[in-house]
Design a protein around this motif. Structure first.
Motif, short mmCIF file in Angstrom:
data_model
loop_
_atom_site.label_atom_id
_atom_site.label_comp_id
_atom_site.label_asym_id
_atom_site.label_seq_id
_atom_site.Cartn_x
_atom_site.Cartn_y
_atom_site.Cartn_z
N ALA A 1 36.96 41.91 31.63
CA ALA A 1 35.73 42.65 31.89
C ALA A 1 34.44 41.88 31.59
O ALA A 1 33.50 41.93 32.39
CB ALA A 1 35.75 43.97 31.12
N PRO A 2 34.34 41.17 30.47
CA PRO A 2 33.05 40.52 30.16
C PRO A 2 32.57 39.55 31.23
O PRO A 2 31.39 39.55 31.59
CB PRO A 2 33.35 39.79 28.84
CG PRO A 2 34.43 40.59 28.20
CD PRO A 2 35.29 41.04 29.34
N ILE A 3 33.48 38.72 31.78
CA ILE A 3 33.05 37.75 32.78
C ILE A 3 32.71 38.45 34.10
O ILE A 3 31.82 38.01 34.84
CB ILE A 3 34.10 36.65 32.98
CG1 ILE A 3 33.47 35.46 33.69
CG2 ILE A 3 35.31 37.16 33.75
CD1 ILE A 3 34.32 34.21 33.68
N VAL A 4 33.40 39.56 34.39
CA VAL A 4 33.09 40.33 35.61
C VAL A 4 31.73 41.02 35.46
O VAL A 4 30.89 41.00 36.36
CB VAL A 4 34.20 41.37 35.90
CG1 VAL A 4 33.83 42.21 37.12
CG2 VAL A 4 35.53 40.67 36.12
N MET A 5 31.49 41.62 34.31
CA MET A 5 30.21 42.29 34.05
C MET A 5 29.04 41.30 34.08
O MET A 5 27.92 41.67 34.44
CB MET A 5 30.27 42.99 32.70
CG MET A 5 31.23 44.18 32.65
SD MET A 5 31.60 44.71 30.95
CE MET A 5 29.96 45.01 30.32
N ALA A 6 29.32 40.05 33.73
CA ALA A 6 28.27 39.03 33.74
C ALA A 6 27.97 38.52 35.14
O ALA A 6 27.07 37.71 35.33
CB ALA A 6 28.69 37.86 32.85
N GLY A 7 28.74 39.01 36.13
CA GLY A 7 28.50 38.60 37.51
C GLY A 7 29.10 37.25 37.86
O GLY A 7 28.66 36.61 38.82
N LEU A 8 30.12 36.83 37.12
CA LEU A 8 30.69 35.50 37.33
C LEU A 8 32.02 35.51 38.06
O LEU A 8 32.54 34.45 38.41
CB LEU A 8 30.86 34.79 35.98
CG LEU A 8 29.58 34.60 35.16
CD1 LEU A 8 29.89 33.93 33.84
CD2 LEU A 8 28.55 33.80 35.96
N ALA A 9 32.59 36.70 38.32
CA ALA A 9 33.89 36.75 38.99
C ALA A 9 34.14 38.13 39.57
O ALA A 9 33.50 39.12 39.19
CB ALA A 9 35.01 36.38 38.01
N VAL A 10 35.10 38.19 40.50
CA VAL A 10 35.58 39.43 41.10
C VAL A 10 36.93 39.75 40.48
O VAL A 10 37.73 38.85 40.21
CB VAL A 10 35.72 39.28 42.63
CG1 VAL A 10 36.17 40.60 43.27
CG2 VAL A 10 34.42 38.81 43.25
N VAL A 11 37.20 41.03 40.27
CA VAL A 11 38.46 41.44 39.65
C VAL A 11 39.17 42.46 40.53
O VAL A 11 38.53 43.13 41.36
CB VAL A 11 38.20 42.04 38.24
CG1 VAL A 11 37.53 43.41 38.35
CG2 VAL A 11 39.49 42.13 37.43
N VAL A 12 40.48 42.58 40.36
CA VAL A 12 41.28 43.59 41.07
C VAL A 12 41.66 44.68 40.07
O VAL A 12 42.21 44.39 39.00
CB VAL A 12 42.55 42.97 41.67
CG1 VAL A 12 43.43 44.06 42.31
CG2 VAL A 12 42.19 41.93 42.72
N VAL A 13 41.36 45.94 40.43
CA VAL A 13 41.68 47.07 39.56
C VAL A 13 42.17 48.23 40.42
O VAL A 13 42.05 48.21 41.64
CB VAL A 13 40.45 47.54 38.74
CG1 VAL A 13 40.02 46.48 37.76
CG2 VAL A 13 39.30 47.92 39.66
N THR A 14 42.70 49.26 39.76
CA THR A 14 42.97 50.53 40.43
C THR A 14 41.74 51.42 40.27
O THR A 14 40.87 51.15 39.44
CB THR A 14 44.19 51.24 39.83
OG1 THR A 14 43.89 51.60 38.47
CG2 THR A 14 45.43 50.35 39.85
N ARG A 15 41.67 52.49 41.04
CA ARG A 15 40.55 53.42 40.93
C ARG A 15 40.42 53.97 39.51
O ARG A 15 39.31 54.11 38.98
CB ARG A 15 40.73 54.58 41.91
CG ARG A 15 40.39 54.25 43.35
CD ARG A 15 38.91 54.33 43.58
NE ARG A 15 38.55 53.92 44.94
CZ ARG A 15 37.32 53.72 45.35
NH1 ARG A 15 36.31 53.88 44.50
NH2 ARG A 15 37.06 53.35 46.58
#
Length: 290
Positions: free
Chosen positions: A221-235
């Motif tokens: 989560a931290p790197i995704v929240m920082a706008g540095l990566a895309v992640v795959v999650v469920t709803r």
């Protein structure tokens, strides 16, 4: 004159409609047909001589009388469940171990609380691990139950819920989606999300790079929240700090994954059977995106 008695079955249907937001979802939760749920609601209205709901397009909205009855219904059902559990709890004892990936633990707080309320004499232990490892543990009878992402190379277990996978970025910042796409992925072997994401990108002819890896969403989560990566999650894994990407983003579509409940090979204990039933009931409602 004695007041008429309200039917708890009808009240439970009313509460299910309120909790799920629709007759369709309530029917699935209660294992009824949609027509049965509609008929029970109409029967309750007839008994009371009041209109309890009205339609707004495809959505159902409760009238003020319906909202008042919901308050009473929840109290009556809680009292009924408390009485039932008091009579049953003394009969169910023992120890029980449930395995679940860390990212799915947020699905079950209400199950754990209700299970403890019903069966206070049962010692419940919850352990977290990867889906693949938990399946091996339950097969070896090291744990009683495991709620996991169904593995492609080990498809057993009872499918409890299906959820679509989605791409997500930080709510305020996101990386460039041009090739190579920076990804935050689970560590190899941690779950099927990584395999599914890489296969979808490869099939779409896209290039990517692994910007960050972790065993759980808490680490990604931290790197995704920082706008540095895309992640795959469920709803159900989306948090207020994440934003789903739609088709206009150009990211390839992802498949639906299955959550499966695995049981140890020996005959399930009574605590394991009861917990399995509660998990099935809680998670049976499909994701809103399905």
């Amino acid at each position: 004159m004695r007041a008429p008695t309200l039917d708890l079955t009808l009240l439970r249907t009313l509460v299910a409609i309120s909790d799920t937001g629709s007759v369709t979802a309530a029917a699935k939760r209660l294992a009824y047909t949609q027509s049965t749920v509609s008929m029970q609601l109409q029967r309750l209205e007839t008994q009371l001589g009041l209109s309890l709901h009205e339609r707004e397009g495809r959505r159902l909205r409760f009238t003020p009388e319906g909202e008042r009855l919901l308050t009473h219904a929840r109290r009556l059902l809680a009292l009924n469940d408390e009485a039932w559990s008091d009579m049953q709890a003394r009969q169910v004892t023992g120890d029980l171990t449930l395995g679940i990936p860390e990212d799915y633990a947020s699905l079950l707080p209400s199950v754990f609380a209700y299970f403890h309320q019903l069966y206070p004499a049962v010692g419940l232990t919850v352990i977290c691990g990867t889906s693949a490892h938990l399946v091996e543990q339950v097969k070896a009878a090291e744990i009683d139950l495991a709620l996991v992402t169904r593995q492609r190379n080990s498809p057993g277990g009872e499918v409890i819920r299906r959820e679509p996978l989605i791409w997500a970025v930080g709510i305020n910042q996101q990386p460039s989606l041009s090739d190579p796409i920076p990804l935050a992925l689970y560590s190899p072997g941690a779950d099927v999300f990584r395999e599914v994401a890489e296969q979808a990108l490869q099939a779409a002819g896209r290039e990517w790079r692994v910007a960050y890896t972790s065993q759980s969403m808490a680490g990604l989560a931290p790197i995704v929240m920082a706008g540095l990566a895309v992640v795959v999650v469920t709803r159900s894994m989306l948090t207020p700090s994440l934003r789903p990407l739609d088709e206009s983003s150009g990211m390839p579509a992802l498949p639906v994954i299955e959550l499966a409940l695995h049981r140890a090979p020996h005959r399930p204990s009574e605590p394991a059977r009861r917990l399995g039933e509660l998990i099935r009931e809680q998670l049976a409602a499909p994701s809103e995106a399905l």
